[in-house]
Design a protein around this motif. Structure first.
Motif, mmCIF file in Angstrom:
data_model
loop_
_atom_site.group_PDB
_atom_site.id
_atom_site.type_symbol
_atom_site.label_atom_id
_atom_site.label_comp_id
_atom_site.label_asym_id
_atom_site.label_seq_id
_atom_site.Cartn_x
_atom_site.Cartn_y
_atom_site.Cartn_z
ATOM 1 N N GLU A 190 0.921 -1.165 0.005
ATOM 2 C CA GLU A 190 -0.034 0.012 0.011
ATOM 3 C C GLU A 190 0.917 1.175 0.022
ATOM 4 O O GLU A 190 0.516 2.186 -0.715
ATOM 5 N N ALA A 191 1.926 1.202 0.695
ATOM 6 C CA ALA A 191 2.711 2.484 0.778
ATOM 7 C C ALA A 191 3.446 2.614 -0.587
ATOM 8 O O ALA A 191 3.674 3.883 -0.921
ATOM 9 N N LEU A 192 3.781 1.612 -1.288
ATOM 10 C CA LEU A 192 4.099 1.636 -2.857
ATOM 11 C C LEU A 192 2.981 1.806 -3.765
ATOM 12 O O LEU A 192 3.403 1.928 -4.933
ATOM 13 N N ASN A 193 1.663 2.001 -3.416
ATOM 14 C CA ASN A 193 0.662 2.120 -4.153
ATOM 15 C C ASN A 193 0.579 1.018 -5.081
ATOM 16 O O ASN A 193 -0.145 1.220 -6.287
ATOM 17 N N VAL A 194 0.881 -0.335 -4.756
ATOM 18 C CA VAL A 194 0.672 -1.387 -5.634
ATOM 19 C C VAL A 194 -0.537 -2.490 -4.962
ATOM 20 O O VAL A 194 -0.627 -2.610 -3.863
ATOM 21 N N SER A 195 -1.290 -2.897 -5.900
ATOM 22 C CA SER A 195 -2.535 -3.780 -5.322
ATOM 23 C C SER A 195 -1.964 -5.003 -4.656
ATOM 24 O O SER A 195 -0.804 -5.600 -5.424
ATOM 25 N N THR A 196 -2.733 -5.452 -3.824
ATOM 26 C CA THR A 196 -2.346 -6.686 -3.245
ATOM 27 C C THR A 196 -2.766 -7.937 -4.060
ATOM 28 O O THR A 196 -2.451 -9.142 -3.663
ATOM 29 N N LYS A 197 -3.521 -7.542 -4.931
ATOM 30 C CA LYS A 197 -4.085 -8.612 -5.904
ATOM 31 C C LYS A 197 -3.296 -8.777 -7.160
ATOM 32 O O LYS A 197 -2.958 -7.774 -7.623
ATOM 33 N N GLY A 198 -2.949 -10.021 -7.490
ATOM 34 C CA GLY A 198 -2.399 -10.324 -8.818
ATOM 35 C C GLY A 198 -0.932 -10.137 -8.367
ATOM 36 O O GLY A 198 -0.281 -10.222 -7.200
ATOM 37 N N SER A 199 0.005 -10.136 -9.571
ATOM 38 C CA SER A 199 1.370 -10.104 -9.265
ATOM 39 C C SER A 199 1.866 -9.093 -10.415
ATOM 40 O O SER A 199 1.835 -9.470 -11.729
ATOM 41 N N SER A 200 2.720 -8.281 -9.837
ATOM 42 C CA SER A 200 3.241 -7.246 -11.037
ATOM 43 C C SER A 200 4.528 -6.651 -10.502
ATOM 44 O O SER A 200 4.660 -6.126 -9.268
#
Length: 415
Positions: A190-200
């Motif tokens: 969340e701090a990186l603004n990356v979703s917890t769903k999927g893989s990227s």
């Protein structure tokens, strides 16, 4: 040639009566010549002083120049303090955008000067460590789900005294540990603004505030390091001024005072503001204190941080004798106004023998009177006369600069 009069008188007294009479007549004539020379010099000095403060125009010159006169008026003028400064925004309205994790710049989605809303993706960077963070989160979440079921089963068995209490306590501790691990992984993403769903492996760089994109310090394909500014975003809606006020003027400054300012390098349009804060310490070694003034948002349109301004801080309001500001002219380190002389006796034009009588235009005479200027406001300047003048004196309100030039050029009108 100097003559010792005392010695000459003694010598005359020792001569015969005829010689005494002759010498006496010569001495009287000589004294008369000396007195005449002194009177002439005094008259020349007086005329020279007079020519330095007076100027005359013919009626035609008066009309051509467009001389206008008026009277001293009592005007309600603001006392002001002049200050220089620049436009700026509050700290919360300016942001330097950086990244919490290094990576290679994948895409850039904005240009300098673009308006963006809070949360808008400005660019993306790529880092494979992000995939590991997502895997940690998914793993921990799966373990939490399994341990939660095991916790419920062991709790039932423990309550019925089927299994030892120790087994239940071990499952409970594992569940708590996996929950903490899952939450930590979630917080990082969340701090990186990356979703917890999927893989990227992509990390979005987002705008923290509404505003305009300023300088962009990255390029596609470059490595973006942590702690380095990638973008600048500025919200100009809360623009204000930082004015530098000198120590001697601080006692007259207070919160709530109205200011008028113009942009130093642009149009002379006056913009209003109001003081909302005064620093309590000096700015570096300049012996000035920063005074902060708020600008109405409607007037702040088109302004950007860093513009230099010249401001007038309105201190008090008083009724004072004043003249239009063009009536006051400066000569060296003194200030003057020109008073029209109503009862000026003109010298008659002398004609030499055989010269024909000619008609001459009537002259209008003006005298330069020293003043001490004060506050200038609304096109009028406060004036204090060094020497008292008639309250009904006609004072030049338009064309004073021309009269000053004429006076400095000689001040005499030739027939």
């Amino acid at each position: 040639m100097k003559i010792n009069l005392t010695a000459k008188i003694a010598e005359i007294l020792s001569q015969s009566p005829q010689r005494k009479l002759a010498y006496s007549l010569l001495l009287i004539a000589y004294c008369g010549i000396l007195n005449s020379c002194n009177e002439k010099k005094t008259e020349e000095i007086h005329e020279e002083e007079k020519s330095q403060t007076e100027v005359a125009l013919t009626e035609s010159q008066y009309k051509t120049v467009g001389i206008e006169t008026g009277f001293v008026e009592n005007r309600n003028l603001n006392k002001i303090i002049k200050a220089n400064g620049y436009t700026t925004v509050p700290p919360q309205n300016s942001a330097e955008v950086s990244t919490l994790i290094g990576g290679t710049v994948k895409d850039i989605y904005v240009l300098e000067g673009t308006f963006v809303n809070k949360g808008k993706v400005l660019a993306t960077i790529q880092n494979l460590e992000v995939i590991e963070m997502q895997e940690d989160y998914h793993s921990a979440s799966a373990n939490v789900e399994y341990l939660q079921l095991e916790y419920n089963r062991q709790k039932t068995l423990s309550d019925e005294n089927v299994n030892p209490r120790k087994v239940f306590q071990e499952v409970k501790a594992k569940l708590a540990a996996e929950r903490a691990r899952a939450q930590a992984a979630k917080n990082k993403l969340e701090a990186l603004n990356v979703s917890t769903k999927g893989s990227s492996s992509l990390v979005p760089i987002v705008a923290p505030i509404n505003g305009y994109v300023g300088k962009i310090n990255i390029a596609k394909g470059a490595f973006a390091d942590t702690g380095v500014s990638l973008f600048e975003v500025v919200d100009n809606s809360q623009m204000h001024l930082d004015l530098n006020v000198y120590e001697k003027d601080l006692g007259s400054i207070s919160i709530g005072q109205v200011i008028d300012f113009v942009l130093t390098n642009q149009s002379n349009k006056s913009i209003k503001g109001k003081i909302f804060g005064i620093n309590k310490s000096f700015s570096n070694e300049s012996k000035t204190v920063a005074v902060h003034a708020k600008i109405d948002p409607a007037d702040a349109k088109g302004l950007i941080p860093g513009m230099y301004v010249s401001a007038n801080i309105n201190i008090t309001n008083a009724t004072v004798p004043a003249l239009p500001k063009d009536a006051v002219v400066r000569n060296a380190d003194k200030y003057f106004v020109f008073v029209q002389e109503e009862s000026h006796t003109e010298e008659k034009h002398k004609h030499t023998e055989g010269e024909k009588e000619e008609s001459h235009e009537k002259e209008i005479h003006f005298k330069a009177v020293e003043v001490m200027p004060g506050t200038t406001d609304l096109g009028f300047t406060e004036v204090k006369f060094v020497d008292k003048i008639d309250s009904e004196a006609k004072i030049v309100t338009k064309g004073a600069f021309y009269l000053l030039s004429a006076m400095k050029g000689g001040g005499e009108h030739e027939h």
